[in-house]
Structures are given as structure tokens and as C-alpha cells.
Scaffold this motif. Structure first.
Motif, PDB file in Angstrom:
ATOM      1  N   LYS A 270       0.852  -1.140  -0.077  1.00 10.75           N
ATOM      2  CA  LYS A 270       0.071   0.181  -0.007  1.00 10.75           C
ATOM      3  C   LYS A 270       0.778   1.127  -0.059  1.00 10.75           C
ATOM      4  O   LYS A 270       0.456   2.206  -0.616  1.00 10.75           O
ATOM      5  N   VAL A 271       1.667   1.264   0.827  1.00 14.27           N
ATOM      6  CA  VAL A 271       2.867   2.456   1.058  1.00 14.27           C
ATOM      7  C   VAL A 271       3.334   2.762  -0.553  1.00 14.27           C
ATOM      8  O   VAL A 271       3.430   3.681  -0.960  1.00 14.27           O
ATOM      9  N   ALA A 272       4.101   1.361  -1.015  1.00 14.93           N
ATOM     10  CA  ALA A 272       4.579   1.555  -2.540  1.00 14.93           C
ATOM     11  C   ALA A 272       3.495   2.263  -3.485  1.00 14.93           C
ATOM     12  O   ALA A 272       4.108   3.157  -4.270  1.00 14.93           O
ATOM     13  N   ILE A 273       2.525   1.690  -3.407  1.00 11.76           N
ATOM     14  CA  ILE A 273       1.402   2.122  -4.586  1.00 11.76           C
ATOM     15  C   ILE A 273       1.159   3.699  -4.240  1.00 11.76           C
ATOM     16  O   ILE A 273       1.049   4.598  -5.435  1.00 11.76           O
ATOM     17  N   SER A 274       1.203   3.748  -2.972  1.00 10.11           N
ATOM     18  CA  SER A 274       0.842   5.523  -2.719  1.00 10.11           C
ATOM     19  C   SER A 274       1.955   6.302  -3.058  1.00 10.11           C
ATOM     20  O   SER A 274       1.840   7.295  -3.571  1.00 10.11           O
ATOM     21  N   LYS A 275       3.277   5.769  -3.113  1.00  5.67           N
ATOM     22  CA  LYS A 275       4.487   6.688  -3.441  1.00  5.67           C
ATOM     23  C   LYS A 275       4.867   6.576  -4.689  1.00  5.67           C
ATOM     24  O   LYS A 275       5.693   7.327  -5.236  1.00  5.67           O
ATOM     25  N   CYS A 276       4.613   5.647  -5.377  1.00  7.42           N
ATOM     26  CA  CYS A 276       5.158   5.195  -6.837  1.00  7.42           C
ATOM     27  C   CYS A 276       3.894   4.867  -7.658  1.00  7.42           C
ATOM     28  O   CYS A 276       3.604   3.477  -8.133  1.00  7.42           O
ATOM     29  N   PRO A 277       2.910   5.844  -8.032  1.00 10.52           N
ATOM     30  CA  PRO A 277       1.794   5.277  -8.839  1.00 10.52           C
ATOM     31  C   PRO A 277       2.115   5.059 -10.533  1.00 10.52           C
ATOM     32  O   PRO A 277       2.975   5.787 -11.124  1.00 10.52           O
ATOM     33  N   LEU A 278       1.712   3.871 -10.907  1.00 12.54           N
ATOM     34  CA  LEU A 278       2.055   3.299 -11.998  1.00 12.54           C
ATOM     35  C   LEU A 278       0.846   3.154 -12.834  1.00 12.54           C
ATOM     36  O   LEU A 278      -0.439   2.882 -12.333  1.00 12.54           O
ATOM     37  N   PRO A 279       0.928   2.581 -14.111  1.00 13.98           N
ATOM     38  CA  PRO A 279       0.008   2.610 -14.865  1.00 13.98           C
ATOM     39  C   PRO A 279      -0.978   1.155 -14.345  1.00 13.98           C
ATOM     40  O   PRO A 279      -0.254   0.325 -13.535  1.00 13.98           O
ATOM     41  N   GLN A 280      -1.887   0.952 -14.612  1.00 14.79           N
ATOM     42  CA  GLN A 280      -2.921  -0.186 -14.027  1.00 14.79           C
ATOM     43  C   GLN A 280      -2.401  -1.404 -14.060  1.00 14.79           C
ATOM     44  O   GLN A 280      -2.289  -2.137 -13.040  1.00 14.79           O
ATOM     45  N   GLU A 281      -1.815  -1.719 -15.289  1.00 11.96           N
ATOM     46  CA  GLU A 281      -1.342  -3.074 -15.588  1.00 11.96           C
ATOM     47  C   GLU A 281       0.036  -3.397 -14.709  1.00 11.96           C
ATOM     48  O   GLU A 281       0.234  -4.706 -14.432  1.00 11.96           O
ATOM     49  N   ALA A 282       0.728  -2.392 -14.116  1.00  9.72           N
ATOM     50  CA  ALA A 282       1.881  -2.519 -13.359  1.00  9.72           C
ATOM     51  C   ALA A 282       1.569  -2.046 -12.100  1.00  9.72           C
ATOM     52  O   ALA A 282       2.622  -2.017 -11.347  1.00  9.72           O
ATOM     53  N   ARG A 283       0.379  -1.781 -11.449  1.00 11.19           N
ATOM     54  CA  ARG A 283       0.056  -1.254 -10.423  1.00 11.19           C
ATOM     55  C   ARG A 283       0.796  -1.851  -9.222  1.00 11.19           C
ATOM     56  O   ARG A 283       1.303  -1.401  -8.070  1.00 11.19           O
ATOM     57  N   TYR A 284       0.883  -3.213  -9.034  1.00 12.56           N
ATOM     58  CA  TYR A 284       1.609  -4.111  -8.092  1.00 12.56           C
ATOM     59  C   TYR A 284       2.829  -4.314  -8.210  1.00 12.56           C
ATOM     60  O   TYR A 284       3.574  -5.278  -7.513  1.00 12.56           O
ATOM     61  N   LEU A 285       3.656  -3.397  -9.012  1.00  8.59           N
ATOM     62  CA  LEU A 285       4.870  -3.676  -9.167  1.00  8.59           C
ATOM     63  C   LEU A 285       5.780  -2.256  -8.621  1.00  8.59           C
ATOM     64  O   LEU A 285       6.792  -1.755  -8.854  1.00  8.59           O
TER      65      LEU A 285
END
Length: 476
Positions: A270-285
Motif C-alpha cells: 500500500k505504501v509503495a502504491i501511494s508513493k509510486c503510482p504506476l499504470p494499472q497493468e503495473a500497479r502491483y510492481l
């Protein structure tokens, strides 16, 4: 209850990332006007600010906190247009979904190199069987939910026929001295040094799971985790194990870091996603830089979870060795779902993620399991640079859990196990042997990655079954 009783853990439960937002919220709540708020009202207000930050941007008291939750378009991270080249072992053997996920990972700006193992199948973020080397960053979902999940093998100086002669006794030992899933725990968990580590005091999400970690120490997870007795067959004279060629009684376990690892993975993803917004297909990377506070926190927490998983295996093997009345001749242990700091073939320093992949550096020993009816293999890494010194972590699934449940019945599974000479305590249809790839084909695709020193063939298997694993044997 006054708001001064609120803690960072309370805020994490409503989705606040550890760091600036949490610290700001706790600081603002110290305002004299807010100290009269009860805990529930304070949490409800903080949740509103998180979910509707624009409504609080003109509020002098809350605007700094609200700003933390306003999306910043300038922070959006774009993928590289080109997919970096990477090696695939057993390419025709790998499903499209896994290849597509790996392609996406190879477009990350931080990616340096990658490889896909022959047991690969689709997961979340990085595929299972994916190896990804990145520059000075760590990807929580590139490690995975079950941080430091591992295999551990003990080899005993007892002949193969000991299994046939003592089947019921060994089955009883396995049932009485192992625990599985979220509900089973030992009455008197071992007091292990791992529980005194400073991370349990210094990192919030780790601190909140210490009690669970105490209770779950020495237990195994659900899903594909197991503890089993079987036959170890050493086939190579120069095997680095100091074991003569021959057959032995073996104990093999597969499990990870339990609730501790899952909580760490969920929080820092959750922290990484909030700090590093990526396109949807790469969200969990989404990644955390290792030069950031959050990245350093995750790195420490990940290493703690890996060591905790190892402590669980040591306790499992200690308990069963003691009741068996035999000391192991040798032990072999290796793990996956982890990130290592390594040097690549071209000399670059990298963080190497192995999600469902086994380290296979030159001379490194490990175990690659098959299924509950197929042999696993004791291997020695060859240090192949093309695979980033990695190999498969098992046979890999060829069916999803849902497909496996729909493809066979309980009666068919039991008959198949009986025909294969395997005793099963617990276990579900989702773990039926038919759900897995052919381990012999998987091994054939990684001859350049590992040398086979011997095999382990399961004979008595225990897995979680959500209560279905009960038997006539009593518990501890």
C-alpha cells in the motif's frame, strides 16, 4: 477514550501509510480542541480526510494532512516503451499470463535484468517463477505475500524400509507435532531468539504482529504448505552432503513467514502504491527506493520475516527429530519470495527479487519439490548468469485452485493417492497432484541451472484442510 490513546497502528488499519501522513495526523490530534474527541470519532474523521482530501484543503487545521492524499500527477511513473530482453526457460511450457506479467516488469524504469523459470505461472505483480533485478529499489509484491517461504530437508540414518514398518507411528508423529493454518497453534510455543529482534519494537507493522508471531512460531501455513516423511535417494557420490550413495528416511517441510510476512507485504505494498503510482497493468510492481525511510523499513522487515520463517522450520524439524529419537545426518534449506543484494554478470549492483524462484548460485544447495506424489530433487546450483543464478522453486501449477477443485472428486483423489502409496493427512482438492506441472519436464528445462544430487519421494504428507485434516490421533 481520548484521542491521545490513538497509535500509528490504529491509523494503519484505516489505510494510513507509515511515515509523514500518520505522524501529521497524530500531531494534529494533540490540538486542544480535538483532545475531547473519542477514539472512534477521531478515526472516522481521519478516514474522511483520506477518502475526500479536497474537502479539507481550505481547512487551516487539516490542509497539510489532506494534501498528503491528493493525487499528484507529476508523481505518476511511466513504463519504458520497450520490453527489456530476458531469458525464459521452458518457454513453450509457460502460460501467456505469466509472460505478459514478466514483460510488464521488464518495462519498469528501475529494471536491470530478468528471467522466467520453467515452473512460472501467473500471480500478482511479478509472476510466480519470475526473477527481477532492479536498481536500488525493492518491490514488495515482487517479493510476494509469503515472505521468505522456504524448503527444509532433514536426512536421517534410517533405511527406506523404516517407512513401511512404522507408517502408523510416523503418521501419528506428524499429526501430533505439526500445526497448520490460522487456527492451530501449540499450547507452549518455543521461546526463540528471533522474538527479541529490535524490529519488533522499531517498526510499527512488525510490532503489531509480535503476539501472532509468538503464537504461530513452529506452525505451517495453508495452501500448498506441507510437512512430509519420505525417501531420500542420494544418487551422486560427490554430493556436498557427505552422504554415501543410498536411501534414507527424510523429513521435508514447506512454509513461510505466516501472518507476520503477510502483514508486512500488505502494508508496504500500500505504501509503495501511494508513493509510486504506476499504470494499472503495473500497479502491483510499485517500488520503494532503498534510499528512503519506507524502503529501509521494508528491507529490515522483509529480512526479519525471512529469518522468522527459518525459525519456524527449525522448530518443526527439532520437534519431529526429538520424538523420532534421531539426529539428522544433514540438513538442507533454501528459500524463495525474497529479495537479495547481488552483483550481476556485468558488475552492476542490483536488488534481485525471486518470487517463487530458488537461488542457484555456484555450489548453492537447495530442494525443488514436485507434488505430493511426484519426487522433489536435491540440487546444487551451477551459477548460470543467464537465469540470474536462479532455478525453479517447484513444479509450478498448471491449474488454478478453482480448476483443480472442479477437475476431480475427493474419492478420485484418495484412490489416486492410494495407488501411488501416499498417506495424506488433511489436504484439499486444490492441491491435488494433477494441478501441478510434470516436475521431470520442469527439471529437463533447467539442466543448465542446477545439478541433481538426489531425490525426495513423499510417502506420508500433512497439509492444512480447514479442519478436514482431523484424524483418530489426538493432538498435543
Amino acid at each position: 477514550m481520548a484521542t491521545n490513546k490513538l497509535r500509528g497502528n490504529d491509523l494503519r488499519k484505516i489505510g494510513y501509510p507509515e511515515g509523514k501522513a500518520t505522524n501529521l495526523a497524530l500531531y494534529i490530534l494533540e490540538d486542544r480542541q480535538l483532545k475531547k474527541l473519542d477514539k472512534g470519532s477521531a478515526l472516522a474523521l481521519l478516514q474522511k480526510i483520506k477518502e475526500a482530501p479536497y474537502s479539507y484543503l481550505r481547512d487551516s487545521l487539516w490542509r497539510d494532512l489532506a494534501q498528503e492524499f491528493v493525487p499528484d500527477p507529476s508523481r505518476n511513473v511511466s513504463l519504458n516503451p520497450e520490453v527489456k530482453d530476458y531469458r525464459r526457460y521452458g518457454d513453450a511450457f509457460i502460460e501467456d499470463g505469466a509472460r505478459k506479467q514478466m514483460d510488464t516488469a521488464m518495462q519498469l524504469p528501475v529494471t536491470l535484468d530478468g528471467a522466467l523459470m520453467p515452473d512460472a505461472h501467473q500471480g500478482y505483480g511479478l509472476p510466480i517463477g519470475g526473477v527481477l533485478a532492479v536498481d536500488n529499489a525493492v518491490i514488495p509484491y515482487g517479493v510476494g505475500m509469503d515472505i521468505g517461504c522456504r524448503m527444509a530437508l532433514s536426512v536421517f540414518d534410517l533405511p527406506r524400509n523404516y517407512l513401511e514398518q512404522h507408517t502408523q507411528e510416523l503418521k501419528k508423529l506428524l499429526h501430533n507435532h505439526t500445526r497448520f493454518g490460522s487456527k492451530e497453534t501449540f499450547k507452549n510455543p518455543v521461546d526463540d531468539p528471533i522474538l527479541t529482534r529490535p524490529e519488533f519494537k522499531e517498526i510499527g507493522v512488525v510490532r503489531s504482529k509480535r503476539e501472532a508471531a509468538i503464537n504461530q512460531l513452529g506452525s505451517s501455513g495453508s495452501g500448498n504448505h506441507f510437512v512430509e516423511w519420505g525417501v531420500v535417494d542420494i544418487t551422486t557420490e560427490k554430493n556436498d552432503l557427505d552422504l554415501p550413495v543410498g536411501q534414507y528416511l527424510g523429513l521435508l517441510s514447506h512454509s513461510g513467514s505466516r501472518g507476520l510476512g503477510a502483514a508486512i507485504a500488505q502494508h508496504y505494498t500500500k505504501v509503495a502504491i501511494s508513493k509510486c503510482p504506476l499504470p494499472q497493468e503495473a500497479r502491483y510492481l510499485a517500488w520503494l527506493g532503498l534510499d528512503t525511510q519506507e524502503g529501509q523499513e521494508y528491507w529490515r522487515a522483509m529480512n526479519l520475516a525471512g529469518d522468522y520463517a527459518s525459525a519456524c522450520h527449525h522448530d518443526i524439524h527439532r520437534r519431529l527429530s526429538n520424538v523420532l529419537g534421531e539426529k539428522p545426518l544433514v540438513k538442507v534449506e533454501n528459500h524463495h519470495n525474497f529479495a537479495w543484494r547481488e552483483t550481476l554478470a556485468d558488475g552492476r549492483e542490483a536488488i534481485v527479487h525471486r518470487k517463487g524462484a530458488t537461488p542457484a548460485g555456484k555450489g548453492v544447495l537447495g530442494i525443488i519439490p514436485g507434488s505430493m506424489t511426484a519426487p522433489g530433487f536435491i540440487v546444487r546450483g551451477r551459477g548460470e548468469q543467464g537465469s540470474i543464478q536462479s532455478a525453479s522453486h517447484g513444479a509450478g501449477r498448471r491449474m488454478s485452485r478453482t480448476q483443480a477443485k472442479q477437475s476431480t472428486t475427493e474419492g478420485e483423489l484418495r484412490r489416486y493417492l492410494r495407488d501411488q502409496g501416499v498417506e495424506l493427512i488433511g489436504g484439499g482438492l486444490d492441491e491435488a497432484p494433477m494441478a501441478y506441472k510434470d516436475i521431470h519436464q520442469v527439471m529437463a528445462h533447467q539442466r543448465d541451472l542446477v545439478d541433481v544430487l538426489g531425490s525426495f519421494t513423499p510417502r506420508i504428507v500433512r497439509m492444512d484442510a480447514g479442519g478436514a485434516g482431523k484424524s483418530k490421533y489426538g493432538g498435543e
